[in-house]
Enzyme design. Structure first.
Site, PDB file in Angstrom:
ATOM      1  N   HIS A 156      62.605 -14.993 -34.304  1.00  0.00           N
ATOM      2  CA  HIS A 156      61.669 -16.071 -35.011  1.00  0.00           C
ATOM      3  C   HIS A 156      61.305 -16.651 -35.161  1.00  0.00           C
ATOM      4  O   HIS A 156      62.269 -17.491 -34.537  1.00  0.00           O
ATOM      5  CB  HIS A 156      62.241 -15.907 -37.217  1.00  0.00           C
ATOM      6  CG  HIS A 156      61.316 -16.234 -37.974  1.00  0.00           C
ATOM      7  ND1 HIS A 156      60.720 -14.959 -38.614  1.00  0.00           N
ATOM      8  CD2 HIS A 156      60.440 -17.115 -38.317  1.00  0.00           C
ATOM      9  CE1 HIS A 156      59.963 -15.536 -39.925  1.00  0.00           C
ATOM     10  NE2 HIS A 156      60.239 -15.929 -38.996  1.00  0.00           N
ATOM     11  N   GLU A 212      70.991 -10.853 -34.832  1.00  0.00           N
ATOM     12  CA  GLU A 212      69.680 -11.362 -34.804  1.00  0.00           C
ATOM     13  C   GLU A 212      69.750 -12.368 -35.010  1.00  0.00           C
ATOM     14  O   GLU A 212      69.937 -12.499 -36.703  1.00  0.00           O
ATOM     15  CB  GLU A 212      68.614 -10.767 -35.522  1.00  0.00           C
ATOM     16  CG  GLU A 212      67.416 -10.946 -34.565  1.00  0.00           C
ATOM     17  CD  GLU A 212      66.097 -10.452 -34.907  1.00  0.00           C
ATOM     18  OE1 GLU A 212      65.663  -9.770 -34.990  1.00  0.00           O
ATOM     19  OE2 GLU A 212      64.763 -11.154 -35.421  1.00  0.00           O
ATOM     20  N   HIS A 254      51.503  -7.950 -37.206  1.00  0.00           N
ATOM     21  CA  HIS A 254      50.236  -8.415 -37.462  1.00  0.00           C
ATOM     22  C   HIS A 254      49.399  -7.738 -37.324  1.00  0.00           C
ATOM     23  O   HIS A 254      48.040  -7.785 -37.987  1.00  0.00           O
ATOM     24  CB  HIS A 254      50.224 -10.079 -36.930  1.00  0.00           C
ATOM     25  CG  HIS A 254      51.333 -11.227 -36.957  1.00  0.00           C
ATOM     26  ND1 HIS A 254      51.701 -10.896 -38.167  1.00  0.00           N
ATOM     27  CD2 HIS A 254      51.000 -12.582 -36.709  1.00  0.00           C
ATOM     28  CE1 HIS A 254      51.820 -12.497 -38.408  1.00  0.00           C
ATOM     29  NE2 HIS A 254      51.692 -12.907 -37.733  1.00  0.00           N
ATOM     30  N   ARG A 263      53.198  -4.557 -46.765  1.00  0.00           N
ATOM     31  CA  ARG A 263      51.360  -4.811 -47.252  1.00  0.00           C
ATOM     32  C   ARG A 263      51.155  -5.335 -45.875  1.00  0.00           C
ATOM     33  O   ARG A 263      49.779  -5.390 -45.757  1.00  0.00           O
ATOM     34  CB  ARG A 263      51.318  -6.452 -47.296  1.00  0.00           C
ATOM     35  CG  ARG A 263      52.740  -7.313 -46.264  1.00  0.00           C
ATOM     36  CD  ARG A 263      53.088  -8.745 -46.750  1.00  0.00           C
ATOM     37  NE  ARG A 263      53.288  -8.461 -47.933  1.00  0.00           N
ATOM     38  CZ  ARG A 263      54.487 -10.365 -47.847  1.00  0.00           C
ATOM     39  NH1 ARG A 263      54.218 -11.034 -47.386  1.00  0.00           N
ATOM     40  NH2 ARG A 263      55.135 -10.826 -49.223  1.00  0.00           N
ATOM     41  N   GLY A 297      56.961 -11.913 -32.081  1.00  0.00           N
ATOM     42  CA  GLY A 297      55.579 -11.248 -32.540  1.00  0.00           C
ATOM     43  C   GLY A 297      54.568 -12.311 -33.108  1.00  0.00           C
ATOM     44  O   GLY A 297      53.570 -11.933 -32.156  1.00  0.00           O
ATOM     45  N   HIS A 298      54.636 -12.996 -34.206  1.00  0.00           N
ATOM     46  CA  HIS A 298      53.293 -14.368 -34.172  1.00  0.00           C
ATOM     47  C   HIS A 298      52.880 -14.768 -33.083  1.00  0.00           C
ATOM     48  O   HIS A 298      51.166 -14.690 -32.635  1.00  0.00           O
ATOM     49  CB  HIS A 298      54.056 -15.296 -35.127  1.00  0.00           C
ATOM     50  CG  HIS A 298      52.745 -16.133 -35.566  1.00  0.00           C
ATOM     51  ND1 HIS A 298      51.594 -15.985 -36.448  1.00  0.00           N
ATOM     52  CD2 HIS A 298      52.384 -17.805 -35.146  1.00  0.00           C
ATOM     53  CE1 HIS A 298      51.078 -16.851 -36.239  1.00  0.00           C
ATOM     54  NE2 HIS A 298      51.063 -17.330 -35.569  1.00  0.00           N
ATOM     55  N   GLU A 340      62.810  -2.970 -39.004  1.00  0.00           N
ATOM     56  CA  GLU A 340      63.631  -4.036 -40.100  1.00  0.00           C
ATOM     57  C   GLU A 340      63.102  -3.938 -41.277  1.00  0.00           C
ATOM     58  O   GLU A 340      62.234  -3.069 -41.649  1.00  0.00           O
ATOM     59  CB  GLU A 340      62.979  -5.375 -40.073  1.00  0.00           C
ATOM     60  CG  GLU A 340      62.683  -5.748 -38.748  1.00  0.00           C
ATOM     61  CD  GLU A 340      61.898  -7.276 -38.432  1.00  0.00           C
ATOM     62  OE1 GLU A 340      61.363  -7.927 -39.524  1.00  0.00           O
ATOM     63  OE2 GLU A 340      61.915  -7.759 -37.372  1.00  0.00           O
ATOM     64  N   ASN A 375      57.141  -7.857 -31.907  1.00  0.00           N
ATOM     65  CA  ASN A 375      56.577  -7.321 -33.114  1.00  0.00           C
ATOM     66  C   ASN A 375      55.618  -7.148 -33.709  1.00  0.00           C
ATOM     67  O   ASN A 375      54.120  -7.587 -33.201  1.00  0.00           O
ATOM     68  CB  ASN A 375      56.676  -8.393 -34.190  1.00  0.00           C
ATOM     69  CG  ASN A 375      57.288  -7.984 -36.027  1.00  0.00           C
ATOM     70  OD1 ASN A 375      56.370  -7.770 -36.781  1.00  0.00           O
ATOM     71  ND2 ASN A 375      58.390  -8.311 -36.568  1.00  0.00           N
ATOM     72  N   THR A 411      59.884 -12.919 -42.959  1.00  0.00           N
ATOM     73  CA  THR A 411      60.962 -13.380 -43.415  1.00  0.00           C
ATOM     74  C   THR A 411      61.377 -14.936 -43.303  1.00  0.00           C
ATOM     75  O   THR A 411      61.097 -15.578 -42.420  1.00  0.00           O
ATOM     76  CB  THR A 411      61.503 -12.922 -42.500  1.00  0.00           C
ATOM     77  OG1 THR A 411      61.137 -11.220 -42.126  1.00  0.00           O
ATOM     78  CG2 THR A 411      62.907 -12.102 -43.341  1.00  0.00           C
ATOM     79  N   HIS A 448      57.991  -4.016 -39.554  1.00  0.00           N
ATOM     80  CA  HIS A 448      58.484  -4.548 -40.810  1.00  0.00           C
ATOM     81  C   HIS A 448      58.082  -4.122 -41.701  1.00  0.00           C
ATOM     82  O   HIS A 448      56.688  -3.617 -42.255  1.00  0.00           O
ATOM     83  CB  HIS A 448      59.215  -5.638 -41.167  1.00  0.00           C
ATOM     84  CG  HIS A 448      59.583  -6.115 -42.002  1.00  0.00           C
ATOM     85  ND1 HIS A 448      59.721  -7.327 -42.393  1.00  0.00           N
ATOM     86  CD2 HIS A 448      60.222  -5.464 -43.128  1.00  0.00           C
ATOM     87  CE1 HIS A 448      60.591  -7.955 -43.884  1.00  0.00           C
ATOM     88  NE2 HIS A 448      60.582  -6.118 -44.004  1.00  0.00           N
ATOM     89  N   ARG A 455      57.562  -3.134 -45.209  1.00  0.00           N
ATOM     90  CA  ARG A 455      58.249  -3.813 -46.860  1.00  0.00           C
ATOM     91  C   ARG A 455      58.342  -3.598 -47.667  1.00  0.00           C
ATOM     92  O   ARG A 455      57.415  -2.349 -47.458  1.00  0.00           O
ATOM     93  CB  ARG A 455      57.215  -5.048 -46.288  1.00  0.00           C
ATOM     94  CG  ARG A 455      57.118  -6.291 -45.124  1.00  0.00           C
ATOM     95  CD  ARG A 455      56.562  -7.435 -45.737  1.00  0.00           C
ATOM     96  NE  ARG A 455      57.320  -7.960 -47.200  1.00  0.00           N
ATOM     97  CZ  ARG A 455      57.567  -9.789 -47.135  1.00  0.00           C
ATOM     98  NH1 ARG A 455      58.320  -9.848 -45.814  1.00  0.00           N
ATOM     99  NH2 ARG A 455      57.975  -9.986 -47.972  1.00  0.00           N
TER     100      ARG A 455
HETATM  101  N1  PXP Z   1      62.570 -10.792 -36.340  1.00  0.00           N
HETATM  102  C1  PXP Z   1      63.144 -10.712 -37.588  1.00  0.00           C
HETATM  103  C2  PXP Z   1      63.788  -9.987 -37.847  1.00  0.00           C
HETATM  104  C3  PXP Z   1      61.319 -10.923 -38.662  1.00  0.00           C
HETATM  105  O1  PXP Z   1      61.845 -10.771 -39.997  1.00  0.00           O
HETATM  106  C4  PXP Z   1      60.564 -11.619 -37.901  1.00  0.00           C
HETATM  107  C5  PXP Z   1      58.987 -11.877 -38.161  1.00  0.00           C
HETATM  108  O2  PXP Z   1      59.010 -10.828 -38.789  1.00  0.00           O
HETATM  109  C6  PXP Z   1      60.383 -11.918 -36.372  1.00  0.00           C
HETATM  110  C7  PXP Z   1      61.351 -11.725 -35.042  1.00  0.00           C
HETATM  111  C8  PXP Z   1      59.304 -11.992 -35.429  1.00  0.00           C
HETATM  112  O3  PXP Z   1      58.840 -13.142 -36.097  1.00  0.00           O
HETATM  113  P1  PXP Z   1      57.979 -14.236 -35.010  1.00  0.00           P
HETATM  114  O4  PXP Z   1      56.644 -12.781 -36.066  1.00  0.00           O
HETATM  115  O5  PXP Z   1      57.670 -15.377 -35.398  1.00  0.00           O
HETATM  116  O6  PXP Z   1      57.829 -14.271 -33.761  1.00  0.00           O
END
Ligand code: PXP
Length: 252
Positions: free
Chosen positions: A203, A163, A22, A61, A225-226, A82, A19, A113, A55, A57
């Site tokens: 997530h 998911e 960021h 943003r 992602g993060h 997403e 993801n 999310t 994503h 949105r």
């Molecule tokens: N999956 C979904 C559906 C999400 O909304 C997100 C965060 O936007 C992620 C995975 C990835 O989460 P993280 O950034 O915490 O790894």
């Protein structure tokens, strides 16, 4: 036969979807042109990612419509978009044609999310979104808490993957609390697989907690992602992705 390997050796480790929201957040901090999520996608691909996740949105943003358009033209691996279930967002997906759409809940005031999609209270809208996307040949995944009734409702609507929201697992203290959350993910996974639906998770996953989730039987895709973008600040995105791939494949 004596030299036959356990069944797990014949299966494949989960795919890694990176993801890159960021990266767009950083660009939007100055409303400029860098860093471009399109460059990020290339680095992820070279680092061994199996998919790119963004994503779009409703409040735009971070990821912009242009990003998804250009990513659609440039990304050679799976593009997972997403999206909220609102009809106008679904229409955008139909025009942009990602390989997969993951339906997620969306509240404007949230930082990220925050929970899984509540399918049961909005069966009609979710059902219409799933049908429109599937009719267009786009694979549909739903982002859900490990809740049996939400899983069953989504299966009935015809989603091809679910998911599982791993946020509660990721936030739980290591030990008994986290084990309980992992067990909830495992048993939700069994329910999803028995329904013939693909099992995904994401997530809050990071380099330390990803292994146990990657080892859940039949886990097919992890979206992260993060943790990867944070690590990329120090080692570069390509290496950060490669390291995460190693954490996932190590348990196999
Ligand atoms: N999956 C979904 C559906 C999400 O909304 C997100 C965060 O936007 C992620 C995975 C990835 O989460 P993280 O950034 O915490 O790894």
């Amino acid at each position: 036969m004596s030299n036959s390997k356990p069944a797990s050796h014949h299966r494949r480790p989960p795919r890694l979807g990176v993801n890159i929201d960021h990266v767009a957040t950083l660009r939007q901090a100055r409303r400029g042109i860098e860093p471009d999520p399109v460059w990020a996608a290339v680095a992820c691909e070279i680092g061994g990612a199996d998919g790119i996740t963004v994503h779009l949105r409703e409040d735009r943003r971070h990821i912009q419509d242009r990003d998804v358009r250009v990513l659609r033209e440039t990304v050679q691996i799976d593009l997972n978009l997403e999206l909220s279930i609102e009809p106008e967002m679904v229409a955008i997906a139909l025009a942009l044609r990602p390989d997969q759409v993951t339906l997620v809940p969306e509240r404007r005031e949230e930082v990220t999310t925050e929970g899984g999609l509540a399918v049961s209270p909005r069966l009609k809208v979710v059902g219409e979104a799933v049908a429109r996307l599937r009719d267009a040949g786009i694979r549909v995944s739903a982002f859900l808490d490990p809740d049996p009734s939400e899983i069953d409702a989504s299966v009935k609507l015809g989603v091809e993957a679910i998911e599982l929201h791993t946020g509660r697992y990721a936030e739980a203290r290591e030990g008994r609390d986290r084990d309980a959350e992992l067990e909830a993910l495992r048993s939700a996974g069994v329910r999803i697989i028995s329904a013939g639906v693909g099992l995904h998770a994401g997530h809050g996953l990071n380099y330390r907690n990803v292994g146990d989730v990657a080892a859940i039987p039949e886990m097919a895709e992890l979206n992260i992602g993060h943790a990867i973008v944070c690590r990329a600040v120090f080692v570069g995105l390509e290496k950060a992705v490669r390291e995460m791939k190693e954490c996932i494949t190590r348990v196999w």
